[in-house]
Design an enzyme around this catalytic site. Structure first.
Site, PDB file in Angstrom:
ATOM      1  N   ALA A   1      -2.851   4.652  12.605  1.00 21.25           N
ATOM      2  CA  ALA A   1      -1.591   4.289  13.253  1.00 21.25           C
ATOM      3  C   ALA A   1      -1.319   5.084  14.526  1.00 21.25           C
ATOM      4  O   ALA A   1      -0.736   4.542  15.477  1.00 21.25           O
ATOM      5  CB  ALA A   1      -0.431   4.438  12.273  1.00 21.25           C
TER       6      ALA A   1
ATOM      7  N   HIS B   1       6.488   4.594  13.389  1.00 23.79           N
ATOM      8  CA  HIS B   1       6.090   5.995  13.469  1.00 23.79           C
ATOM      9  C   HIS B   1       6.911   6.778  14.503  1.00 23.79           C
ATOM     10  O   HIS B   1       6.855   8.011  14.533  1.00 23.79           O
ATOM     11  CB  HIS B   1       4.598   6.100  13.821  1.00 23.79           C
ATOM     12  CG  HIS B   1       3.696   5.920  12.637  1.00 23.79           C
ATOM     13  ND1 HIS B   1       3.542   4.715  11.992  1.00 23.79           N
ATOM     14  CD2 HIS B   1       2.896   6.802  11.975  1.00 23.79           C
ATOM     15  CE1 HIS B   1       2.691   4.863  10.987  1.00 23.79           C
ATOM     16  NE2 HIS B   1       2.286   6.114  10.951  1.00 23.79           N
TER      17      HIS B   1
ATOM     18  N   SER C   1       0.944  10.255   9.059  1.00 22.16           N
ATOM     19  CA  SER C   1       0.786   8.900   9.591  1.00 22.16           C
ATOM     20  C   SER C   1      -0.057   8.054   8.662  1.00 22.16           C
ATOM     21  O   SER C   1      -0.825   8.557   7.836  1.00 22.16           O
ATOM     22  CB  SER C   1       0.126   8.949  10.968  1.00 22.16           C
ATOM     23  OG  SER C   1      -1.287   9.008  10.849  1.00 22.16           O
ATOM     24  N   ASP C   2       0.081   6.740   8.801  1.00 25.23           N
ATOM     25  CA  ASP C   2      -0.831   5.828   8.119  1.00 25.23           C
ATOM     26  C   ASP C   2      -2.150   5.812   8.886  1.00 25.23           C
ATOM     27  O   ASP C   2      -2.225   6.264  10.039  1.00 25.23           O
ATOM     28  CB  ASP C   2      -0.229   4.425   8.024  1.00 25.23           C
ATOM     29  CG  ASP C   2      -0.714   3.680   6.780  1.00 25.23           C
ATOM     30  OD1 ASP C   2      -1.800   4.015   6.268  1.00 25.23           O
ATOM     31  OD2 ASP C   2      -0.011   2.759   6.326  1.00 25.23           O
ATOM     32  N   ALA C   3      -3.177   5.279   8.245  1.00 26.18           N
ATOM     33  CA  ALA C   3      -4.525   5.353   8.806  1.00 26.18           C
ATOM     34  C   ALA C   3      -4.610   4.630  10.150  1.00 26.18           C
ATOM     35  O   ALA C   3      -4.255   3.451  10.250  1.00 26.18           O
ATOM     36  CB  ALA C   3      -5.537   4.757   7.827  1.00 26.18           C
TER      37      ALA C   3
END
Length: 941
Positions: free
Chosen positions: A248, A223, A244-246
């Site tokens: 993260a 990220h 973003s991913d969950a």
């Protein structure tokens, strides 16, 4: 701030203004607090400006997921097995249409920013999320990802149907410790293998957002990778949102420990180019607080926030949110489109084309009227499995249902599972109730019978015969049978059957990591194995015996086996091997032993090592979990109504020993993927048979040589020499003859599907460009085309059939000189790649004593008198040698001062004497933990 127009319309509402100007006006009208709130996944409404609530992230991998009943297509790896971009685009189009339908139903919860497609190349078939990707080949991945995203976004010149998001950037192919492992990504692997998968959809303008991955890349959280700004956003002039991913964002200062606190971590995310924080579910308070603190501490500026909000609002404006709905053709789509009849037709066609005929000794196709008695056998014969990123099946045509419908004779069925009962030492039976709880009973009944499925790796499921539901342990420690399928994030239906003695067993729930016990006539779970209930497992009916009896009595047996996408290979869990579950393999062998006319059907999310099966079973078919129409499509293929045309998009290996370490991302040195694999695969990339035969004429190249900036054509005549219509996927591959670096042994250059009647021929033409033969030059840090002869061949797979050559006239690669960056090595051993600073830069770190890197073609001038090494990490020595890491002459030795600081660097200068010329220089590390950033060849000052 922009003023109001004379008609009362604000500039951001003026459709005649350029998009950037409209967005800038809208952003300028937001307060600082409103802008910060926009950074969370759940973007709040701003009523005074007519801005509604907006949520990023609707799952749409192979149909709309998680929102209820929707059209379910084959898994992504199955869609790619069609090698049909037009079909994949149509699937994306339907998925986008149904996403619009769900949005009309609930505009807040069902957002239009869809999180698909997944374009991570399928580097290793053990990856738990193998089903989500398309191929191990970067070109095929890029083509299929572009096709699917093109369907999702639609073809309107102004408005997006949905906003596709590419997942997961970058270097993500392992679930094992995925949030804390670092993918060591050397420059050539990065630019030749990983980045092209993302670049294609972005350059085509069909992907408008990207999601980074959970892992680290070269020691830095993905990220925070500088590749977001340096590469990803350089491929288009359009705005690319990064979501973003969950959870993260909280990982950066959490389990990854990359920053000391969350405000600093969130500031780093914004500086790196992340725009939207998927964190703490629907509650934005934490994100708002952390970003606000980062601003107050001066870690970011308002410009960072405004830049992110600009990209997010650009996406929303392209979806038509701020325009009258009558101008947007997608705004009129309602929930009536969900599971529409034409969508069912497409689901069937996708399932048909995704089926791959792996082997056929002439048994297939079967005659639906002349086959006689048909035995359909196996764990997957009468069920369709959903996966984690799957919609709810609106209906299910199982293999048994499809085969029975088309077979004119008698069809029998055996699942092949043992039916068991479990009794305590006191003689009481585990018993399911229609209401769900599982308790104890004094006497046996149908409620005491369970079907036992053993999935390998010590994992089993128990299904109640009475209710058809699976036994599970709740979070509170109760035993229940409530779900018709194992599922949810924590799969509580999984048990390990532990046998302390030959006559007894214990039941351990794998999620709770606790054992079933009996206390005061109640079932509980305990951590102490010694307190577990000792159960007697009685086989009331042998599934194997029943299957064998039916197979022996049948004219043809069809065995259907495979995986459950929630078990032993899924998000958060990689596979440990490539073999079929032992019980399934035993079933296949037993059926084949009693019936030589056996067809094996494998329904799975990934490849298996079917070595015995390939040697002994006359016909083998593979399909991914193919959605609601799998059974009908399979029956059409088995009985010859449809001629199979699917092709494998990844190598099927003979065993796990053929694979490098799961965490070794250096496919060049590890000889990984079909590109570099030197062994004998079970089934090669592109493999897939037909019920007819195709021949290829000579491969014709329009010119004997081509310059790197010129185009040329490769053509071949393909003929259907069989007796039935069929579809062939003509695949063009190439290999570079001479190079200063290791080149792939084979590389897909182009492909085309052709449909041919018996006796029909067609000339297939591929237009190529000299630039298609580039590779990444680590010396010049750029794409380069070398002068070399390239071997070209076409065929029905990556195996050579019709071949030719072409000389590509490019350039010679320059030699190195001056400053030598360590991470741009040509070869290595015993090292990894880590971060030079928190923000940017990659360096080499030794992982063992004797680790080394080779920097080829270093030019040394006669006036070079010393060398300066930029060093860090643990104490030790770095030797510079010529040619060989063990026997090459030593040029000089650097002593590395021990420094525990992660990003502290020391310039160590030593005298060096060597002959003028071009040499291969090797840096050899005396111990693990030494970091080398660069070498500077200097003159005496």
């Amino acid at each position: 701030m922009s003023i109001e127009m004379p008609n009362g319309e604000l500039p951001f509402q003026n459709r005649d203004l350029p998009l950037r100007q409209r967005v800038a006006d809208l952003v300028g009208r937001l307060t600082a607090a409103e802008k910060i709130a926009m950074l969370h996944q759940w973007q709040p409404a701003v009523p005074r400006l007519g801005i509604g609530v907006f949520r990023t992230g609707t799952e749409a991998l192979h149909g709309v997921a998680w929102l209820g009943r929707a059209t379910v297509f084959p898994q992504a790896v199955g869609l790619a097995s069609t090698w049909n971009p037009d079909l994949v685009r149509a699937v994306g189009d339907v998925t986008g249409t149904e996403a619009r339908g769900f949005h009309h139903k609930d505009p807040v919860a069902h957002g239009l920013n869809v999180w698909a497609p997944v374009v991570n190349p399928l580097r290793d078939p053990r990856w738990g999320r193998n089903e989500e990707g398309y191929s191990e080949d970067p070109l095929l991945t890029s083509v299929m990802g572009t096709a699917y995203a093109s369907g999702l976004c639609g073809d309107h010149p102004v408005y997006l149907k949905t906003a596709p998001t590419l997942k997961h950037f970058l270097g993500y192919n392992n679930e094992t410790d995925r949030c804390v492992t670092s993918s060591a990504m050397r420059d050539r692997v990065l630019h030749e293998y990983e980045l092209p998968c993302f670049r294609g959809p972005i350059e085509a303008g069909v992907a408008v957002a990207v999601m980074p991955s959970y892992n680290l890349v070269n020691g830095r959280p993905a990220h925070l990778t500088p590749h977001i700004e340096e590469h990803l956003r350089s491929w288009t002039d359009d705005e690319i949102s990064v979501v973003s991913d969950a959870w993260a964002p909280s990982n950066v200062a959490g389990m990854q420990g990359y920053y000391e606190d969350h405000a600093a971590g969130h500031a780093a995310l914004l500086r790196a180019g992340v725009d939207n924080f998927t964190d703490h579910d629907a509650d934005p308070a934490t994100t708002i607080a952390r970003v606000t603190e980062a601003l107050e501490r001066g870690l970011i500026t308002e410009e960072h926030v405004e830049r992110a909000v600009t990209r997010l609002l650009t996406l929303r404006m392209r979806l038509g949110e701020f325009d009258p709905p009558e101008l947007n053709p997608f705004a009129s789509i309602t929930e009536d489109v969900i599971d529409a009849p034409e969508h069912r037709v497409l689901a069937l066609e996708a399932a048909r084309q995704s089926i791959v005929l792996l082997k056929n000794d002439g048994l297939l196709p079967l005659d639906p009227r002349g086959t006689g008695k048909l035995a359909v056998i196996g764990t997957h014969a009468d069920v369709l499995y959903e996966d984690w990123y799957c919609g709810t099946l609106p209906y299910a045509v199982t293999p048994l249902a499809g085969l029975s419908e088309r077979h004119g004779g008698e069809t029998t069925f055996a699942e092949g599972l043992d039916r068991i009962s479990l009794t305590t030492e006191g003689g009481r039976f585990l018993t399911a109730s229609p209401e769900g709880p599982v308790g104890l009973a004094e006497h046996w009944s149908d409620a005491s019978a369970f079907d036992l499925a053993e999935w390998g790796d010590g994992v089993a499921t128990l299904r109640s015969v009475l209710t058809g539901k699976y036994v599970a342990a709740t979070a509170e420690g109760a035993l229940v049978a409530e779900r018709t399928m194992p599922g949810e994030w924590d799969v509580r239906e999984l048990f390990e059957i532990v046998r302390p003695t030959p006559d007894t067993c214990l039941l351990r729930n794998t999620v709770l990591d606790q054992y079933l016990a009996v206390r005061d006539d109640s079932i509980v779970f305990v951590a102490n194995r010694n307190e577990a209930a000792r159960l007697r497992l009685e086989v009331d009916r042998s599934g194997l015996a029943q299957a064998v009896a039916q197979a022996a009595a049948a004219d043809v047996a069809i065995v259907v086996v495979g995986n459950d996408p929630h078990i032993n290979g899924r998000e958060t869990q990689d596979r440990t091997g490539l073999d079929l579950p032992p019980k399934q393999a035993e079933l296949v062998r037993a059926v084949r032993q009693v019936n030589p006319r056996t067809v094996l059907v494998v329904v799975s999310s990934y490849p298996y090592a079917l070595v015995w099966e390939d040697e002994n079973v006359p016909a083998i078919l593979w399909t991914s979990h193919g959605g609601q129409e799998l059974g009908r499509a399979l029956a059409e293929v088995v009985f010859g109504e449809v001629n199979p045309s699917g092709k494998l998009t990844q190598t099927w290996y003979r065993g796990v020993e053929a694979l490098p370490d799961l965490l070794d991302y250096d496919i060049i040195r590890a000889r990984g993927t079909y590109l570099y694999f030197e062994g004998d695969p079970l089934y090669e990339l592109g493999h897939g048979l037909s019920y007819t035969q195709f021949s290829c004429g000579p491969l014709v190249v329009s010119t004997g040589s081509v310059r790197h900036h010129e185009q040329f054509e490769v053509s071949v005549e393909v003929t259907n020499v069989g007796d039935r219509p069929g579809t062939e996927v003509v695949q063009l591959y190439g290999r570079q003859g001479e190079s200063r670096v290791a080149q792939p042994l084979r590389r897909l250059l182009a492909f085309e599907r052709v449909e041919l009647a018996p006796g029909e021929s067609q000339v297939v033409r591929f237009s190529l460009h000299g630039q298609d033969f580039w590779h990444w030059d680590v010396i010049g840090d750029r794409r380069v085309v070398e002068t070399s002869v390239h071997d070209l061949w076409v065929g029905s797979s990556s195996v050579k059939r019709s071949r030719a050559e072409v000389l590509v006239v490019g350039e010679s690669i320059a030699v190195r000189g001056g400053q030598l960056r360590a991470e741009r090595f040509d070869d290595c051993a015993g090292i990894t790649l880590v971060d030079e600073t928190r923000d940017r830069g990659t360096v080499v770190e030794s992982t063992e004593a004797g680790g080394w890197i080779l920097l080829g073609d270093v030019r040394v001038d006669e006036d070079v008198t010393h060398c300066t090494a930029r060093l860090g990490g643990g104490g030790g020595e770095v030797e510079l040698r010529l040619g060989d890491p063990e026997s090459g002459p030593v040029l000089c030795t650097f002593t590395v001062p021990a420094d525990p600081s992660r990003w502290s660097w020391h310039d160590v200068r030593v005298p060096v004497i060597w002959e003028q010329g071009v040499r291969n220089v090797v840096a050899v590390f005396s111990a693990p933990g030494i970091r080398l950033a660069s070498l500077d060849l200097g003159c005496q000052s």
